[in-house]
Structure formats: structure tokens, C-alpha cells
Design an enzyme around this catalytic site. Structure first.
Site, short mmCIF file in Angstrom:
data_model
loop_
_atom_site.label_atom_id
_atom_site.label_comp_id
_atom_site.label_asym_id
_atom_site.label_seq_id
_atom_site.Cartn_x
_atom_site.Cartn_y
_atom_site.Cartn_z
N THR A 96 0.86 -1.18 0.00
CA THR A 96 0.00 0.00 0.00
C THR A 96 0.90 1.22 0.00
OG1 THR A 96 -1.79 -1.12 1.17
CG2 THR A 96 -1.75 1.28 1.26
N LYS A 171 -7.37 1.50 -3.06
CA LYS A 171 -7.03 1.07 -1.70
C LYS A 171 -7.25 2.23 -0.72
CE LYS A 171 -5.50 -1.44 1.68
NZ LYS A 171 -4.20 -2.14 1.73
N LYS A 239 -0.40 4.97 8.52
CA LYS A 239 0.38 5.13 7.29
C LYS A 239 -0.54 5.21 6.10
CE LYS A 239 1.58 2.14 4.50
NZ LYS A 239 2.00 0.95 3.72
#
Length: 288
Positions: A96, A171, A239
Site C-alpha cells: 500500500t 485502496k 500510514k
């Protein structure tokens, strides 16, 4: 082109079982991990070879998969991959990371006739172990068609959503949804506890209606039991949310709820919950 030789770089909680599914599917798998012992342990469990360096791991690969930490890690590993990866091969990034990086790496790889696919995943550790991940991909359509049968070794659904960066953008949407849903579930459970209800019974009822979600089905019981030493860590979620918030600043979208929940996760970190599951949002409510 028939794919036979694949490499997997990064054997964390996701990469380790994903690479295992590739081996079980009959592909010739070479793995690399910064911690050599992890790669050796993988080879003891699955049929495959552990390489000492990234360059060695990918030298004979048709497809290279990687699942590492962040943008800097992806950029560094890709530079090593391009030292030896054969022309005509494909690099698939399951990390990611940012959409901007995906677009950058597609151009870099193209200079060596290597296709690049950004393909972040959803489903967590359990999804990786059970081969039931959802894969959101961006990149060239023909390159994706080449890697799709291989990805299906560990995915229940994989889909190309557009050009390079599209997988990462999808995502971000996934994590934005999760942040809001988990916060809503935490507030509902906190409300029920304060009201003196048997929340387990309530969940049995409302999970059969419009309030149902994956988070409710899989996390409500552990939240009520104050169990958080598993799952997708708060540090990782922050994150991911930072990437989404940065992209929102770039594209002009408003993510007011996401920004608020990100700060709630910061509160959880301050309480020592860096590695707690994301469902630990309930802890800050019960301590208030």
C-alpha cells in the site's frame, strides 16, 4: 506467455502466506526477505528457493511480486529489481503506497521493457493465509491479464481499475471506508455499554440488518472482550490514512471524517497501541 518462474520479495504477515500459495499452485518460487531467517523458514515450509539478494531473486523471473513497507521501501527495492529482471517481465507491487509512486515506477520500468502493476490488497492476515484477498490493480490491461491467473492463487477477487496508480487510489477508498465504519462500531458499542445493554445480544440482532459490516462480524466480539493483540496494526492504518489524506489535498477532495479518525488513532498510539488492531478505537472511548 506461460508463467513458470515467479519471485516474491517481502515475507511479512501478508507476503509469507501469499508466496506460499504461489508455491502450492505449482509455480517455481524464489523468495527474498531482509531477515534471512524468515526466508529460510519459508523454504522449510514450502517448495522454493531463498535468494541472498533482490537482484539474485529476480534474475530468472517472469513475474516479480513485492509487498514491503512504504514508498521509500518500494522505490529502493524496485531499483534493485531492475538491475537483473529480464526484459519482458512484470513487476507487481502489493504494497500500500502512493498513486504518484505507482505512476513514476511504471515509467521507470517501461524504459527497460518491464511492465509495472500496482496491486494493493485487502483482507488482512486471515485473507492472505486463506487465499481470499481482494486485489485492486492499476496498469496496462494486457500486463494485468498476464498476471491475473497467478494472482488468483491467493485472491478471491482481483480487478484492474484503470491505469497505473488506480489500484492505490482504490485502496485509499477502502481504508477511508474502514476508518469510518470502525469508528461507528466503536461508538455504538460504547453507547450500548453506557446504556447497560448486553452488547453481544444487540450485535446478534443488528448484524442481521442494515448495520451489518465485515468489522461488526469479525471485530465486535473481540472489541467487547478488550482484545486487540492481532490484526491490522494502528501504525499501518495511520500510514495508509496519511497517504489518502495527502492524495485528498492533491485532488481537492474533502475527507473530514477520515482526518478526524486519523487523530483518534493518534490517541490510541499515545496510549501505547501502536501494534493494536484498528478496532482498538473503542479503547479511547472507554477511557474518556
Amino acid at each position: 506467455m506461460t508463467v513458470q518462474n515467479v519471485s516474491f520479495l517481502g515475507l511479512g504477515v501478508m507476503g509469507y502466506p501469499m508466496a506460499g500459495h504461489l508455491a502450492n499452485a505449482g509455480y517455481t518460487v524464489t523468495v527474498y526477505n531482509r531477515t534471512t531467517a524468515k526466508a529460510q523458514a519459508w523454504c522449510e515450509e514450502y517448495a522454493g528457493h531463498a535468494a541472498a539478494t533482490v537482484a539474485e531473486a529476480v534474475a530468472q523471473a517472469d513475474i516479480v511480486f513485492m509487498c514491503v513497507g512504504n514508498d521509500d521501501d518500494v522505490r529502493s527495492v524496485t531499483a534493485q529489481v531492475l538491475q537483473t529482471l529480464p526484459s519482458g517481465a512484470t513487476l507487481v507491487d502489493h504494497t500500500t503506497a502512493s498513486a504518484e509512486l505507482a505512476r513514476e515506477l511504471e515509467q521507470t520500468c517501461a524504459q527497460q521493457n518491464i511492465a509495472f502493476i500496482d496491486a494493493p490488497v485487502s483482507g488482512g492476515q486471515a485473507g492472505a493465509q486463506n487465499g481470499q484477498l481482494t486485489v485492486m490493480a492499476g496498469g496496462d490491461e494486457s500486463a494485468f491479464a498476464k498476471v491475473l491467473p497467478v494472482i488468483n492463487s491467493y485472491a478471491r477477487h482481483a480487478q484492474r481499475l484503470g491505469p497505473a496508480g488506480s489500484g492505490q487510489l482504490a485502496k485509499m477508498m477502502n481504508q477511508i471506508c474502514i476508518a469510518g465504519i470502525v469508528q461507528g462500531l466503536a461508538e455504538a458499542l460504547h453507547f450500548g455499554q453506557q446504556a447497560g445493554l448486553d452488547c453481544e445480544q444487540v450485535i446478534q440482532v443488528i448484524s442481521k440488518g442494515a448495520a451489518q459490516s465485515w468489522q461488526m462480524d469479525n471485530r465486535a466480539t473481540t472489541m467487547l472482550a478488550n482484545q486487540y493483540d492481532f490484526g491490522f496494526a494502528v501504525d499501518w492504518m495511520r500510514k495508509d490514512l496519511s497517504i489518502a489524506l495527502e492524495e485528498a489535498r492533491r485532488n481537492g477532495s474533502t475527507l473530514a471524517l477520515t482526518a478526524l479518525v486519523d487523530q483518534y488513532y493518534a490517541d490510541v498510539q499515545k496510549a501505547g497501541g501502536h501494534r493494536w488492531d484498528t478496532s482498538s478505537l473503542l479503547t479511547r472511548l472507554n477511557q474518556s
